[in-house]
Design a protein around this motif. Structure first.
Motif, PDB file in Angstrom:
ATOM      1  N   PRO A   1       0.856  -1.133   0.514  1.00  0.00           N
ATOM      2  CA  PRO A   1       0.344   0.385  -0.416  1.00  0.00           C
ATOM      3  C   PRO A   1       0.838   1.647  -0.084  1.00  0.00           C
ATOM      4  O   PRO A   1       1.735   1.574   0.386  1.00  0.00           O
ATOM      5  N   ASP A   2       0.402   2.631  -1.080  1.00  0.00           N
ATOM      6  CA  ASP A   2       1.306   3.431  -1.119  1.00  0.00           C
ATOM      7  C   ASP A   2       0.361   5.035  -0.290  1.00  0.00           C
ATOM      8  O   ASP A   2       0.946   5.112   0.871  1.00  0.00           O
ATOM      9  N   ALA A   3      -1.180   5.012  -0.192  1.00  0.00           N
ATOM     10  CA  ALA A   3      -1.574   5.663   0.141  1.00  0.00           C
ATOM     11  C   ALA A   3      -2.926   5.650   0.625  1.00  0.00           C
ATOM     12  O   ALA A   3      -3.723   5.389  -0.413  1.00  0.00           O
TER      13      ALA A   3
ATOM     14  N   ALA B   1     -10.516   2.014   5.781  1.00  0.00           N
ATOM     15  CA  ALA B   1      -9.649   2.946   5.878  1.00  0.00           C
ATOM     16  C   ALA B   1      -9.252   3.809   6.742  1.00  0.00           C
ATOM     17  O   ALA B   1      -7.616   3.735   7.240  1.00  0.00           O
ATOM     18  N   LEU B   2     -10.278   3.474   7.327  1.00  0.00           N
ATOM     19  CA  LEU B   2     -10.058   3.990   8.550  1.00  0.00           C
ATOM     20  C   LEU B   2      -8.791   3.059   9.420  1.00  0.00           C
ATOM     21  O   LEU B   2      -7.884   3.076  10.157  1.00  0.00           O
TER      22      LEU B   2
ATOM     23  N   THR C   1      -5.119   4.305  10.852  1.00  0.00           N
ATOM     24  CA  THR C   1      -4.944   4.492  12.075  1.00  0.00           C
ATOM     25  C   THR C   1      -3.801   3.564  12.948  1.00  0.00           C
ATOM     26  O   THR C   1      -2.842   3.232  13.281  1.00  0.00           O
ATOM     27  N   GLU C   2      -4.219   2.046  11.837  1.00  0.00           N
ATOM     28  CA  GLU C   2      -3.707   0.659  12.822  1.00  0.00           C
ATOM     29  C   GLU C   2      -2.682  -0.073  11.894  1.00  0.00           C
ATOM     30  O   GLU C   2      -0.877  -0.051  12.288  1.00  0.00           O
ATOM     31  N   ASP C   3      -2.826   0.135  10.986  1.00  0.00           N
ATOM     32  CA  ASP C   3      -1.569   0.257   9.155  1.00  0.00           C
ATOM     33  C   ASP C   3      -0.685   0.703   9.456  1.00  0.00           C
ATOM     34  O   ASP C   3       0.306   0.650   8.494  1.00  0.00           O
ATOM     35  N   GLY C   4      -0.545   2.093   9.037  1.00  0.00           N
ATOM     36  CA  GLY C   4       0.529   2.810   9.091  1.00  0.00           C
ATOM     37  C   GLY C   4       0.448   3.377   7.612  1.00  0.00           C
ATOM     38  O   GLY C   4       1.583   3.907   7.417  1.00  0.00           O
ATOM     39  N   VAL C   5      -0.424   2.620   6.917  1.00  0.00           N
ATOM     40  CA  VAL C   5      -0.627   3.554   5.964  1.00  0.00           C
ATOM     41  C   VAL C   5      -1.008   5.239   5.621  1.00  0.00           C
ATOM     42  O   VAL C   5      -1.954   6.284   6.327  1.00  0.00           O
TER      43      VAL C   5
END
Length: 116
Positions: free
Chosen positions: A69-71, A92-93, A97-101
């Motif tokens: 993932p990029d953004a 998306a949330l 918040t959790e995965d650092g994307v």
């Protein structure tokens, strides 16, 4: 004399036809104005469409496969590119918040998601 009567009758027929066309045109204009007014009222009273999100994927140099993932972007962001995956709001949330994307700095999906 019969030639003048014939021409007069012809002009009266043309006039009658033009009046009929004018009534039809007026009816069409009135109907289109009603439709336009109804659409304007509906647009003012309808809630906005729910926002969507997408995840832009990084591309590797060679074969065009995804590297991760990029953004996160809003669904209408033009900077996301073509290599994206649609996301539900919760996904998306979680990605931000959790995965650092990272969130796109242009469309700011974090603002819509309430992350700020």
């Amino acid at each position: 004399m019969s030639e003048k009567v014939s021409r007069l009758q012809h002009l009266r027929s043309v006039r009658a036809w033009l009046l009929w066309q004018l009534r039809r045109t007026d009816d069409t204009i009135a109907e289109l104005e009603r439709q336009e007014a109804a659409a304007t009222r509906a647009a003012r009273t309808s809630p906005p469409a729910p926002r969507g999100w997408k995840l832009a994927m990084r591309r590797t140099g060679g074969g065009g496969t995804s590297a991760g993932p990029d953004a996160v972007h809003t669904d209408d962001c033009g900077l996301a590119g073509k290599n994206t995956k649609p996301l539900a709001r919760e996904q998306a949330l979680r990605a931000i918040t959790e995965d650092g994307v990272t969130a796109c700095p242009y469309c700011r999906p974090d603002t819509d998601l309430g992350v700020l």
